[in-house]
Design a protein around this motif. Structure first.
Motif, PDB file in Angstrom:
ATOM      1  N   LYS A 101       0.946  -1.158  -0.159  1.00 27.61           N
ATOM      2  CA  LYS A 101       0.241  -0.010  -0.226  1.00 27.61           C
ATOM      3  C   LYS A 101       0.943   1.241   0.186  1.00 27.61           C
ATOM      4  O   LYS A 101       1.637   1.558   0.900  1.00 27.61           O
ATOM      5  CB  LYS A 101      -0.952   0.070   1.309  1.00 27.61           C
ATOM      6  N   THR A 104       3.426   0.509   3.410  1.00 29.21           N
ATOM      7  CA  THR A 104       3.271  -0.669   4.315  1.00 29.21           C
ATOM      8  C   THR A 104       2.484  -1.697   3.385  1.00 29.21           C
ATOM      9  O   THR A 104       2.000  -1.493   2.425  1.00 29.21           O
ATOM     10  CB  THR A 104       2.475  -0.509   5.651  1.00 29.21           C
ATOM     11  N   LYS A 157      -0.366  -4.609   3.274  1.00 27.51           N
ATOM     12  CA  LYS A 157      -2.037  -4.849   3.780  1.00 27.51           C
ATOM     13  C   LYS A 157      -2.434  -6.079   2.934  1.00 27.51           C
ATOM     14  O   LYS A 157      -2.065  -6.233   1.778  1.00 27.51           O
ATOM     15  CB  LYS A 157      -2.682  -3.710   3.552  1.00 27.51           C
ATOM     16  N   ARG A 158      -3.538  -6.453   3.241  1.00 29.86           N
ATOM     17  CA  ARG A 158      -4.480  -7.363   2.403  1.00 29.86           C
ATOM     18  C   ARG A 158      -5.796  -6.772   1.977  1.00 29.86           C
ATOM     19  O   ARG A 158      -6.427  -6.021   2.590  1.00 29.86           O
ATOM     20  CB  ARG A 158      -4.756  -8.632   3.126  1.00 29.86           C
TER      21      ARG A 158
END
Length: 363
Positions: free
Chosen positions: A267, A272, A274-275
């Protein structure tokens, strides 16, 4: 007749960029008038900088400059080789950026930059010019093409060593300052730092409970070279749903399944992993490996690609284990034909040549 405010107040011509109130001819004149206010004391370098400055075409193009060395506050050394040393620094006055409200360029103060010192460069101006041209100064207008590049603000020189310096934009990680950030352009710009990404994955990824398996996973994660690479993971077996067997040849059993949480994605705006909620319940292929040792497993895993854009090479997401049989499971993209259980001939189109040939024979 009332006209839209699309004409330059100085020259009376239509703005080059009407929305941003930017007039290229007037900005070129301003840059030419400013040429006498600075010098590198090297005619070849001065001409090189002037040529780049006068080649601007858009309001967002970087204004390439000669930057006095006393403008920098050095923070720390972040990289060194025989001929190049890179420092993280703060440029006090900062670069020029166009303010379309004021209709002029203003400086953005106190920004972090990387200073790339070229050792013994005082007598190799041609080589230095080639080094500069490697970097991208003008942002690309082709946003459908993926590019990784650094942008540079200008040139400076250490007054003591006489080494020339490339001043690089966005080249240092905001978190660690120890590694370059890669700028990835694909409709939007993403900043990515390999070392910080590796550190984050070590914290957020689930462990298998086996040191050998965790080492295999970590080695695969260390292969990432960009924000689009697939993050290889240990995936708990309870993450799989709707498991359906499609092939069993005695040594390998192939299943189709749904991975409930889905893979990690980078992201960019948060820097970072993320899903993605819309990518949950992702179709995957489970390849059961029966009666194999860890060395075979390691070799097998390393033969697959984690590159998102790698043509029809089968992409691997991770490894799991059946809690009942203790068989290890390789988790792939949805790349196997449901009819015959073999890998698709063209994975991206879910096309299986043998099955299509059989269908044609029947017809």
């Amino acid at each position: 007749m009332v006209l839209y405010d699309g004409y330059c107040e100085k020259c009376g011509e239509i703005y080059t960029d009407i929305k941003k109130k930017w007039c290229k001819p007037c900005q070129i004149i301003n840059l030419k008038e400013n040429l006498g206010n600075w010098t590198s004391e090297n005619e070849k370098i001065d001409n090189f900088i002037q040529t780049i400055q006068l080649d601007i075409n858009r309001y967002h193009n970087i204004i390439f400059e000669w930057i006095p060395y006393n403008q920098f506050d050095i923070i720390k050394e972040i990289d060194k080789s025989d001929f190049v040393t890179v420092y993280l620094a703060v440029w006090k006055s900062g670069p020029l950026e166009y303010d379309h409200y004021k209709k002029e360029y203003t400086r953005i103060n106190n920004i972090k930059v990387a200073l790339k010192f070229l050792s013994n460069s005082q007598n190799i101006i041609d080589e230095f010019s080639n080094e500069i041209k490697i970097c991208s100064i003008i942002p690309t207008d082709s946003f459908n093409i993926c590019e990784i590049f650094f942008k540079i603000y200008g040139i400076s020189q250490n007054p003591n060593t006489k080494d020339y310096i490339i001043v690089i934009k966005g080249a240092c990680c905001k978190k660690c300052g120890d590694k370059y950030i890669y700028e990835y352009v694909h409709y939007k710009k993403l900043n990515w730092c390999k070392q910080c990404s590796i550190n984050e994955l070590n914290k957020v990824c689930i462990k298998s409970g086996s040191e050998e398996i965790d080492n295999i996973v970590q080695k695969m994660q260390l292969k990432i070279d960009g924000c689009e690479d697939i993050i290889f993971e240990w995936i708990p077996f309870n993450q799989f749903d709707n498991i359906e067997k499609i092939k069993n040849d005695g040594f390998v059993t192939i299943y189709l399944a749904i991975w409930k949480d889905g893979p990690l994605y980078y992201k960019g705006n948060k820097e970072t992993y993320k899903r993605k909620s819309y990518n949950n319940y992702k179709k995957v292929t489970l390849k059961y490996l029966q009666n194999i040792d860890n060395q075979f497993l390691n070799d097998e895993i390393n033969s697959y690609s984690i590159k998102k854009f790698s043509g029809d090479a089968l992409k691997i997401y991770g490894i799991s284990q059946d809690p009942d049989t203790k068989d290890y499971i390789m988790v792939f993209e949805d790349g196997y034909c449901k009819k015959c259980g073999n890998q698709y001939t063209q994975i991206c189109h879910k096309w299986c040549k043998p099955c299509q040939m059989n269908e044609l024979k029947k017809a």
